[in-house]
Design an enzyme around this catalytic site. Structure first.
Site: not given
Ligand code: F6P
Length: 319
Positions: A11, A24, A72, A103, A125, A127, A129, A162, A169, A171, A187, A243, A249, A251-252
């Site tokens: 990703g 570079v 990928r 990874d 990434t 994530d 992670d 509300r 995201m 994973r 919260e 809601r 995406h 977020q990417r």
């Protein structure tokens, strides 16, 4: 080391371009030629190589995505695929490779290093992670994107009194949820690392309303359940109007934060330095303000430690 390659894989993440730029320019500064490999490992197999010069990475430090594109590759998981990639690298005289990705991408880098191609991983990434590094390129930007979105959601949540479930995201990792949750004063923060009881979540929401809160924001990591299920359950238990927002995406993308650009610059440059020194099968990481180096082999053995201290603080501050 006379010639190296650089690729982005998995990703995309904001800051990858800043890392490519660092690879570079640091290489050229040291008299090493650089080839950009398009579309990750698939580009290695297809010999989709492009010679990079100082200008080819101009005007990209502030751009999200990756100028090298990413993919990928299933083919690279096969012996035939790896053999094709190695042949292409050898034909081009490329002795070392910088792999910017997560990874999964590092497993590929490790396979290449076992077959004689020097390979260094740079964690890229959203994530965050990957073990043995506190930080991965793109995480800060992604967290800020979530926080900005929650600021807006909070306005409408208050107006209508509300409860919002914001799915983020990550994973199997709850890091985006945790850090964005703390920064946006959510919260409830629901993450895969910590089991939760939906009745307790509801109790907390109701206590909030009882003491005069006008809305409730729940940040749900995608690995901790489906937002529509969680929203339905909360409605069933409390009767509250809920809601759902799946940020996805968004977020990417986006321009990387200064922190992501700086980390990417430091990590990319370090990867080149390691290749020049003759190192291989290493990951460039970050810990306690310092760049740290770990054997790629170790990455798959461990799961990233979850920041329990921050999680507990989030619970205290959101009472
Ligand atoms: O690894 C980055 C990530 O954005 C995860 O947070 C998410 O689960 C996954 O990639 C989505 O992948 P894709 O872009 O292939 O849908």
């Amino acid at each position: 080391m006379k010639r190296i390659g650089v690729l982005t894989s998995g990703g995309d993440a904001p800051g990858m371009n800043a890392a490519i730029r660092a690879v570079v320019r640091h290489s050229i500064f040291n008299g090493v030629e650089v080839y950009g490999i398009k579309k990750g490992y698939q580009g290695l197999i297809n010999a989709d190589f492009v010679k990079m010069d100082l200008g080819s990475v101009g005007d990209i430090i502030h751009r999200g995505g990756t100028i090298l594109r990413t993919a990928r590759s299933e083919e690279f998981k096969t012996e035939e695929g790896i053999a094709k990639a190695i042949k292409n690298l050898k034909d081009y005289g490329i002795e070392g490779l910088v792999v910017i990705g997560g990874d999964g991408s590092f497993r590929g880098a490790y396979e290449l290093s076992k077959r004689g191609i020097a390979a260094i991983g740079v964690p890229g990434t959203i994530d965050n992670d990957i073990p043995y590094t506190e930080y991965t390129i793109g995480f800060d930007t992604a967290v800020n994107t979530v926080v900005e979105a929650v600021n807006k959601i909070r306005d409408t949540a208050t107006s209508h009194e509300r409860t919002f479930i914001v799915e983020v995201m990550g994973r199997e990792s709850g890091n985006i949820a945790l850090y964005a949750g703390v920064a946006s004063g959510a919260e409830n923060i629901l993450v895969p690392e910590i089991p939760y009881d939906i009745n307790e979540v509801c109790k907390k929401i109701m206590n909030g309303y009882k003491r005069g809160k006008l809305h409730s924001i729940i940040i749900l990591a995608e690995g901790a359940g489906h937002s529509f299920d969680v929203g339905k359950k909360i409605h069933e238990i409390t009767g509250l109007e809920t809601r759902i927002i799946v940020l996805g995406h968004v977020q990417r993308g986006g321009t990387p934060t200064a922190f992501d650009r700086i980390m990417a610059s430091r990590m990319g440059a370090k990867a080149v330095e390691l290749l020049i020194k003759g190192e291989t099968a290493k990951m460039v990481g970050y810990s306690r303000g310092e760049i740290v180096i770990t054997d790629l082999e170790k990455i798959k053995e461990k799961k990233k430690t979850f920041n329990m201290e921050l999680y507990e603080l989030a619970n205290i501050l959101s009472i």
